[in-house]
Design an enzyme around this catalytic site. Structure first.
Site, short mmCIF file in Angstrom:
data_model
loop_
_atom_site.label_atom_id
_atom_site.label_comp_id
_atom_site.label_asym_id
_atom_site.label_seq_id
_atom_site.Cartn_x
_atom_site.Cartn_y
_atom_site.Cartn_z
N ASP A 58 -4.10 6.16 10.84
CA ASP A 58 -4.12 4.69 10.95
C ASP A 58 -2.78 4.11 11.40
OD1 ASP A 58 -2.49 4.91 8.71
OD2 ASP A 58 -3.93 4.00 7.33
N SER A 81 0.78 -1.24 0.00
CA SER A 81 0.00 0.00 0.00
C SER A 81 0.81 1.29 0.00
CB SER A 81 -0.96 0.01 1.20
OG SER A 81 -0.26 -0.18 2.40
N HIS A 108 -0.02 4.14 7.20
CA HIS A 108 0.26 4.70 5.88
C HIS A 108 0.92 6.08 5.95
CE1 HIS A 108 -3.04 1.76 4.80
NE2 HIS A 108 -1.97 1.36 4.16
#
Ligand SMILES: *[C@@H]1O[C@H](CO)[C@@H](O)[C@H](O)[C@H]1NC(C)=O
Ligand SMILES: *[C@@H]1O[C@H](CO)[C@@H](O)[C@H](O)[C@H]1NC(C)=O
Ligand SMILES: *[C@@H]1O[C@H](CO)[C@@H](O)[C@H](O)[C@H]1NC(C)=O
Ligand SMILES: *[C@@H]1O[C@H](CO)[C@@H](O)[C@H](O)[C@H]1NC(C)=O
Ligand SMILES: *[C@@H]1O[C@H](CO)[C@@H](O)[C@H](O)[C@H]1NC(C)=O
Length: 545
Positions: free
Chosen positions: A237, A33, A240
């Site tokens: 979060d 990601s 990221h």
């Protein structure tokens, strides 16, 4: 007002036409990601829906010289989010790719058009990237399609590992899985020294982050570098990178690519400059620095503080390895005056050390055979005598008796070793490769099909070597055969003489005296051939310097 719009439209149109060139520099973006990009992606905790805030910082704006390979495998102007049609099950935001590409163009405006090949998918572990899996196959296929437009593969940027931090077993297996992935990928793409710049984790999904980071920072494969993302700001979060963090990462990756290029062929002096924007000096960087320092100091001390400026690769089969003076498996030990040693003629030994060169030049290379006099020493003495700008000559012997041209094709062991020796010769000396001297083809005269295919195989070899060594116009001096193992000598000779690639010269060995085996040049013939090589270099390529 109307005319303003018209002008703007025309400006747009010409910009588009101007940008319709194909990318010449291809970069793969792969991983999970944080490579795909989640910068600016917001999770609405009430609805559970994720959306991208749409903010594109100036460093990530589109540029007419940056393209991306779409999911449909066509080149389109690149813009954020770069991975939207690749990692399509997730909400994508800003990743490092655009900031990387813009930084490259700013620092090196002459580099040409960039082509990004996004391949990252969020939440993937290293096992899912193994050869045979969907991710690996997609990566190889997209890269192969990207290369069809004629560009060169410059590097892979790799940011992955967050999903391998969950249990100890996966974390412990990460090193072997990652190295296997890199090596298999390079082999399948036929880029044995593909530069890879990987990112050491900033965050993770599980507790074994440090194990993964240590692995990433400690990978010792050639042309694999690591930049450290630790400490970069994270989204709420905690997993990221934020948009500003991705901008910084992109610029750090560009710095690593440009200022200490992982490609050994261009490093030598550049590599000692430490990127100004580096986020932290990691242990691996320090080790790498020491490694380069050692490589530079060692050959100096061995060669009385001399290291070669002008490097020549000597490759092919037995007549390049040298059989002059060999009889019944023994060399008679006679060294003609033209082949005498000289403190300013060095050779790269089988163990990759520079030492004073002496006959038989290829004894520790073609070690299953008895080597005698070849053309190398006469060549080196010849060019030194006629060109006073040449100070210390570095010879890189790599000829193996009895080998066919197909055994030298890209991807084979001989090819890889040839490229490796060439790369080390430069990185350990700071010198420049001036030419490849090539004498081979006797083993391709046995079967007619081999003889007929010779020209094309030789041309492919030259093109591959030039690309992998990053020397697009590397001079090549090759020999039209004096003899052969079979009866199709003339077909191979015609192929050799018909090669019309730029900067390729052919010298003719026909008529040089052969030993009683009717295959190998005598010592006197090898001296003559060495001087022919020297004359060809002086007359065709000496002005290249
Ligand atoms: C968004 O937040 C909710 C609630 O905290 C969570 O269950 C969900 O997994 C999050 N979605 C993403 C894509 O992070
Ligand atoms: C997207 O989700 C579908 C359904 O779960 C899955 O089959 C597919 O592999 C996923 N693709 C990507 C790129 O994540
Ligand atoms: C990797 O991920 C896949 C798919 O989520 C899972 O089935 C597999 O067990 C994981 N492998 C390892 C070694 O973590
Ligand atoms: C020497 O012979 C061995 C055994 O046949 C082989 O594995 C090796 O590749 C050969 N080496 C060279 C340089 O020819
Ligand atoms: C070097 O120069 C001399 C005379 O100028 C010439 O006779 C000789 O052939 C040259 N040798 C080489 C190797 O170029």
């Amino acid at each position: 007002m109307l005319s303003f719009f018209l002008l703007a439209l025309i400006a747009q149109a010409t910009r588009f036409v101007a940008s319709q060139q194909l990318p010449t520099n291809i970069f793969i973006l792969a991983g999970q990601s944080n490579m795909a990009g989640r910068g600016g992606v917001i999770n609405d905790t009430k609805t559970g829906k994720t959306t991208w805030d749409g903010i594109v910082p100036p460093q990530c704006q589109p540029n007419p010289s940056i393209f991306r390979l779409s999911a449909d495998l066509i080149w389109v102007p690149a813009h954020e989010p770069l991975h939207a049609d690749i990692d399509y099950n997730k909400t994508n935001g800003v990743g490092p790719g655009m900031a990387f590409a813009n930084a490259i163009l700013t620092e090196d405006p002459t580099i040409g058009v960039l082509g990004l090949v996004p391949c990252a998918i969020g939440g993937t572990n290293i096992s899912q990237w193994a050869k045979g899996g969907f991710l690996y196959e997609q990566l190889v296929r997209r890269t192969q399609v990207a290369l069809r437009s004629g560009g060169a593969l410059r590097a892979m940027l790799w940011y992955q590992g967050e999903s391998d931090t969950i249990n100890r077993e996966d974390a412990d297996s990460y090193k072997s899985r990652l190295e296997k992935f890199f090596l298999e990928l390079r082999s399948d793409l036929q880029y044995p020294l593909l530069p890879i710049i990987q990112v050491a984790l900033a965050s993770a999904e599980g507790p074994f982050t440090e194990t993964i980071r240590e692995t990433q920072l400690g990978i010792k494969l050639a042309n694999v570098k690591c930049v450290d993302a630790k400490g970069l700001p994270l989204e709420p979060d905690r997993l990221h990178l934020t948009t500003p963090a991705q901008v910084q990462l992109g610029q750090t990756l560009a710095n690593a690519f440009l200022h200490s290029p992982p490609n050994a062929i261009r490093t030598s002096s550049d590599s000692l400059s430490i990127p100004q924007k580096s986020m932290s000096i990691s242990l691996s960087k320090l080790l790498w620095f020491l490694h380069v320092l050692l490589l530079i100091i060692l050959p100096h001390s061995l060669a009385n503080s001399q290291s070669p400026n002008d490097i020549f690769i000597l490759a092919g089969q037995s007549n390049m390895a040298g059989r002059g003076g060999v009889d019944n498996g023994k060399w008679n030990g006679y060294i003609p005056p033209q082949c005498k040693s000289n403190p300013s003629i060095l050779r790269l030994s089988g163990e990759l050390k520079w030492e004073e060169a002496s006959e038989p030049l290829q004894a520790d290379i073609d070690l299953n055979k008895t080597c005698g006099i070849g053309p190398g020493m006469a060549f080196a003495n010849g060019i030194k005598a006629n060109d006073s700008r040449i100070r210390v000559v570095g010879l890189v012997p790599y000829a193996i008796g009895g080998t066919k041209i197909s055994e030298w094709a890209r991807g084979t062991r001989l090819y890889q070793e040839l490229v490796r020796r060439a790369a080390v010769s430069v990185s350990s000396s700071g010198g420049t490769i001036r030419a490849l001297l090539w004498y081979q083809g006797e083993s391709d005269t046995v079967l007619e099909a081999d003889a007929v295919a010779y020209k094309q195989k030789m041309e492919t070899l030259i093109v591959s070597l030039r690309s992998d060594l990053n020397i697009p116009s590397l001079p090549v001096i090759q020999v039209a055969l004096a003899s052969g193992e079979g009866k199709y000598v003339e077909i191979v000779r015609r192929g050799q003489q018909a090669i019309t690639l730029p900067n390729v010269k052919c010298i003719d060995a026909k008529g040089l005296h052969l030993k009683t085996d009717n295959l190998h040049l005598t010592t006197t013939s090898e001296v003559g051939l060495g001087l022919k090589f020297a004359n060809a270099y002086i007359s065709s390529f000496a002005h290249f310097r």
